[in-house]
Design a protein around this motif. Structure first.
Motif, PDB file in Angstrom:
ATOM      1  N   HIS A 223       0.818  -1.208   0.000  1.00  0.00           N
ATOM      2  CA  HIS A 223       0.000   0.000   0.000  1.00  0.00           C
ATOM      3  C   HIS A 223       0.858   1.268   0.000  1.00  0.00           C
ATOM      4  N   SER A 224       2.020   1.185  -0.621  1.00  0.00           N
ATOM      5  CA  SER A 224       2.897   2.356  -0.657  1.00  0.00           C
ATOM      6  C   SER A 224       2.331   3.442  -1.567  1.00  0.00           C
ATOM      7  N   ILE A 225       2.654   4.696  -1.243  1.00  0.00           N
ATOM      8  CA  ILE A 225       2.291   5.831  -2.086  1.00  0.00           C
ATOM      9  C   ILE A 225       3.536   6.674  -2.336  1.00  0.00           C
ATOM     10  N   THR A 226       3.485   7.507  -3.344  1.00  0.00           N
ATOM     11  CA  THR A 226       4.637   8.308  -3.745  1.00  0.00           C
ATOM     12  C   THR A 226       4.584   9.679  -3.093  1.00  0.00           C
ATOM     13  N   LEU A 227       5.642  10.012  -2.383  1.00  0.00           N
ATOM     14  CA  LEU A 227       5.773  11.323  -1.746  1.00  0.00           C
ATOM     15  C   LEU A 227       7.139  11.916  -2.107  1.00  0.00           C
ATOM     16  N   GLY A 228       7.217  13.217  -2.175  1.00  0.00           N
ATOM     17  CA  GLY A 228       8.503  13.871  -2.342  1.00  0.00           C
ATOM     18  C   GLY A 228       8.905  14.177  -3.769  1.00  0.00           C
ATOM     19  N   HIS A 229       8.236  13.547  -4.736  1.00  0.00           N
ATOM     20  CA  HIS A 229       8.488  13.927  -6.132  1.00  0.00           C
ATOM     21  C   HIS A 229       7.215  13.739  -6.939  1.00  0.00           C
ATOM     22  N   PRO A 230       7.094  14.455  -8.062  1.00  0.00           N
ATOM     23  CA  PRO A 230       5.836  14.454  -8.828  1.00  0.00           C
ATOM     24  C   PRO A 230       5.518  13.112  -9.461  1.00  0.00           C
ATOM     25  N   LEU A 231       4.232  12.864  -9.592  1.00  0.00           N
ATOM     26  CA  LEU A 231       3.763  11.720 -10.375  1.00  0.00           C
ATOM     27  C   LEU A 231       3.532  12.176 -11.813  1.00  0.00           C
ATOM     28  N   VAL A 232       4.025  11.397 -12.758  1.00  0.00           N
ATOM     29  CA  VAL A 232       3.827  11.701 -14.175  1.00  0.00           C
ATOM     30  C   VAL A 232       2.607  10.931 -14.672  1.00  0.00           C
ATOM     31  N   VAL A 233       1.598  11.656 -15.136  1.00  0.00           N
ATOM     32  CA  VAL A 233       0.372  11.047 -15.660  1.00  0.00           C
ATOM     33  C   VAL A 233       0.336  11.282 -17.168  1.00  0.00           C
ATOM     34  N   LYS A 234       0.133  10.200 -17.913  1.00  0.00           N
ATOM     35  CA  LYS A 234       0.173  10.283 -19.373  1.00  0.00           C
ATOM     36  C   LYS A 234      -1.022   9.561 -19.977  1.00  0.00           C
ATOM     37  N   LYS A 235      -1.710  10.215 -20.912  1.00  0.00           N
ATOM     38  CA  LYS A 235      -2.828   9.571 -21.595  1.00  0.00           C
ATOM     39  C   LYS A 235      -2.295   8.531 -22.574  1.00  0.00           C
ATOM     40  N   ILE A 236      -2.926   7.355 -22.565  1.00  0.00           N
ATOM     41  CA  ILE A 236      -2.462   6.220 -23.354  1.00  0.00           C
ATOM     42  C   ILE A 236      -3.585   5.707 -24.249  1.00  0.00           C
TER      43      ILE A 236
END
Length: 252
Positions: free
Chosen positions: A43-56
């Protein structure tokens, strides 16, 4: 229904695509999945740097799809709070995972954790996994059972803090004995680590678990091994309520 579809095997996984094709027959689906394999990330989540979201664009699938440079739980959070926010989400479905999520393995599973993240956000969720037997896996059959459970959940209101964990065996559909609603079992594997190399003072190990053939009666592990699809309700509240009063007496 408006469905947010996620997984932990990544945006290009066959199980995700097969489930999307099944669900979009009569539902509105948005796919939000990791850009790469994220199995067993829990159940880890990303903190401290941006998440890159890309349409596919996914060939053969008409639903909108997005990749996320993060974990399955990240995908749920981005999907609910950003991509699906204005329209609302009726239910979150996570899968189809390449391999079952039974017993204690659900604690490590990115697939199940994504579903639990949905429940944390007040959205009912279903985790879907298919048994991998060598190279044999029934994604198509698992997708049909997922659609069946979705229909049951829709007709018989499922609490928003509930997660249903669905596992499908790798046998022919004609040999599946039915669905068993049951509790989760114990350990699927006896943990082992094999030395894989040395470099000076550094020693490298790789996980090399051995399947545990002993399992408790009436559990998901037992029923799946006996040819049943298993369905287990889960809840993210880990409080041991039986011990609360005993601890109060000791502390007070």
């Amino acid at each position: 229904m408006k469905i947010l579809l996620v997984n932990d095997d990544g945006i290009h996984a066959d199980g995700l695509h097969i489930l999307a094709k099944e669900l979009e027959k009569d539902n509105e689906v948005i796919i939000v999945a990791p850009d790469d394999q994220r199995s067993a990330c829990g159940h880890s989540i990303t903190l401290g740097h941006p998440l890159v979201v890309k349409k596919i664009e996914i060939i053969g699938i008409r639903s909108k799809a997005y990749s996320v440079s993060g974990t399955p739980a990240d995908c749920v959070r981005i999907g609910v709070l950003k991509l699906f926010h204005s329209e609302g989400t009726d239910i979150i479905i996570s899968g189809i995972n390449r391999g079952v999520n039974l017993g204690r393995d659900i604690l490590y599973s990115g697939t199940v954790s994504a579903a639990i993240e949905g429940a944390i956000n007040g959205i009912p969720s279903i985790a879907v996994s298919a048994h991998l037997d060598g190279e044999k896996i029934n994604y198509e059959i698992a997708a049909k059972y997922a659609r069946k459970v979705l229909k049951l959940a829709k007709e018989n209101y499922m609490g928003s803090n509930m997660v249903l964990n669905l596992n499908v065996p790798s046998i022919d559909n004609s040999k599946i004995k039915g669905i068993k609603v049951c509790k989760s079992g114990g350990r699927l594997y006896e943990d082992r680590y094999k030395e894989s190399g040395r470099n000076g003072d550094e020693v490298m190990y790789i996980a090399n678990g051995i399947k545990n053939e002993i399992y408790d009666e009436g559990t998901d592990v037992q029923f799946l091994n006996n040819g049943y699809v298993t369905l287990t309700p889960l809840h993210y509240d880990l409080t041991d309520y039986n011990t609360i009063e005993k601890l109060k007496e000791i502390i007070d």
